[in-house]
Design an enzyme around this catalytic site. Sequence first.
Site, PDB file in Angstrom:
ATOM      1  N   ASP A  36      27.307 -22.761-149.104  1.00  0.00           N
ATOM      2  CA  ASP A  36      26.498 -22.380-150.262  1.00  0.00           C
ATOM      3  C   ASP A  36      27.354 -21.885-151.418  1.00  0.00           C
ATOM      4  O   ASP A  36      28.515 -21.475-151.238  1.00  0.00           O
ATOM      5  CB  ASP A  36      25.454 -21.331-149.874  1.00  0.00           C
ATOM      6  CG  ASP A  36      26.064 -20.021-149.390  1.00  0.00           C
ATOM      7  OD1 ASP A  36      27.113 -20.071-148.700  1.00  0.00           O
ATOM      8  OD2 ASP A  36      25.496 -18.954-149.684  1.00  0.00           O
ATOM      9  N   GLU A  42      26.496 -17.487-147.018  1.00  0.00           N
ATOM     10  CA  GLU A  42      27.510 -16.448-147.199  1.00  0.00           C
ATOM     11  C   GLU A  42      27.270 -15.647-148.475  1.00  0.00           C
ATOM     12  O   GLU A  42      27.484 -14.426-148.506  1.00  0.00           O
ATOM     13  CB  GLU A  42      28.909 -17.083-147.237  1.00  0.00           C
ATOM     14  CG  GLU A  42      30.066 -16.078-147.243  1.00  0.00           C
ATOM     15  CD  GLU A  42      30.503 -15.637-148.627  1.00  0.00           C
ATOM     16  OE1 GLU A  42      31.317 -14.702-148.723  1.00  0.00           O
ATOM     17  OE2 GLU A  42      30.015 -16.217-149.635  1.00  0.00           O
TER      18      GLU A  42
END
Length: 515
Positions: free
Chosen positions: A142, A207
Amino acid sequence: MKTKFTKKTVLKFFGILFAILLLSVLILFSVVIGRTFTFKVNRELGQWENTSTIYPYLSPEQREKLLDNFKVAVQIPTVSFSESDQNITALQEFDLLLRRVFPKVFSSSLVRHEVVGNYSHLFTVVGADAGLEPYMLLAHIDVVPANEAGGWDAPPFSAQEIDGFIYGRGTIDNKQSVMGILQALEYLLERGYTPRRTFYIGLGHDEEINGEEGAVKIVNLLKSRGVKLLYVLDEGLTIMDGVVDGLNEPAALIGVSEKGQTTVKLSVSTPPGHSSMPPRESSIGILASAVARLEKNRMPNLFGHGPERATFEHLAHKFGWSYRMIMSNLWLFSSLLSSVLEGQPDTNAFVRTTTAVTMFNSGVKINVMPAHAEAFVNFRIHSSQTVQGVLNRIESTVSDKRVKVEFINGFDPLPIGSYEDDTFGYQIIKKSVQDIFPQVTVTPGICVANTDSRHYTQLSPDIYRFAPSWYKPGDSARFHGVNERISIQNYEEIVLFYFQLMQNSDVRNLPTLRS
């Protein structure tokens, strides 16, 4: 009977005192100069076992293909907006991309692939020797949001090539590691590679929003299987080039720990009223004063109480003469260096717990005295402090019963991974860096940001944070900012770094120190 001091006696006394002082200065000067020319803690190991049997070479066709794969990865907007708002369609598309461009990884009998938490990936690469303790490589899929109208030289999800650089969100945080790790494994498998040591690859999908659905679930899965890891390598620090005054060569900083953090809310409530008859102090004024006290009274300078001192000692021999004298004699010049470091925001973060006022809310109408004001303050905690210690200091600094201090969330700094000469993980990473970047000096460092690796502390005591992206003057604004980019050459270097790391990790034991 009174002692009589003659002029001759007094002169003799001061003469002896001066001689002692002069001798002390000469001894001190000799020690400082001696250490300046002989001090070196960045020692080299002896002959390594040769496990790098596959040469780190990329053909023109492979270079073109890996670049195409990387560009497509950057073009997929795997944005994490918040814990409840992710681009699920993009994460699904990214899954399909990985399966398409890394066919060997997904078809090899040596590799077991699992989807965790719906969109994260866990790969187990089975080694030939089950007696060797495994290690793990981490990265995250991400990215943070990017505003296309924010001054980008190219659209943030275009992966456009400009002057040898690929522009796009995720190029340095952290799709270069995601794609670099799998691309390296793909090429090794194509060339018949069979690892001796088992290793894992964990790719988190959240994350940027704390990793609860990705990294945490991967960790829980590995814990349930009784997995213990020799070392863990995640993103974090980089290769710094030209950003440290006086340092004549580039340096690879391996993050051996990362700062903790906590967020607190400060709030003030007062009776509302009309602005025509204001009280002596408003809720905004009271809160503003409290916030100002926090900013004015910074957390203490703690240089030398964490791994930041080792950073400069490992680099001492690479500085020019005057800087080298200081770095080689931090027992004497520590306070001087720490005062210099705290002068700039980017280096100040290494020596203390930082205070950042990030949100301030109050007021509903221009002629109404606000009944409530609140501010949020984020603290990134130095290795030698704790959340509780920071909270205690906040209370004593604010020192106003009208201001409510509320703990929102936080965690202590991460344990410090070993960087000794006999530490397997650190030395393997160091060798792999030097294999691909022979001009670079390797040193331990402290990671001021937080990574998925903080969830892995129960699986390994030695966790490292490093990806071999080049960090040059002006690049700090690109992290989570405008014009994030990576050079084509650097991405190829990253692939080769992981290519070497996987092979180097197959050694059974580290060599002894070179005599």
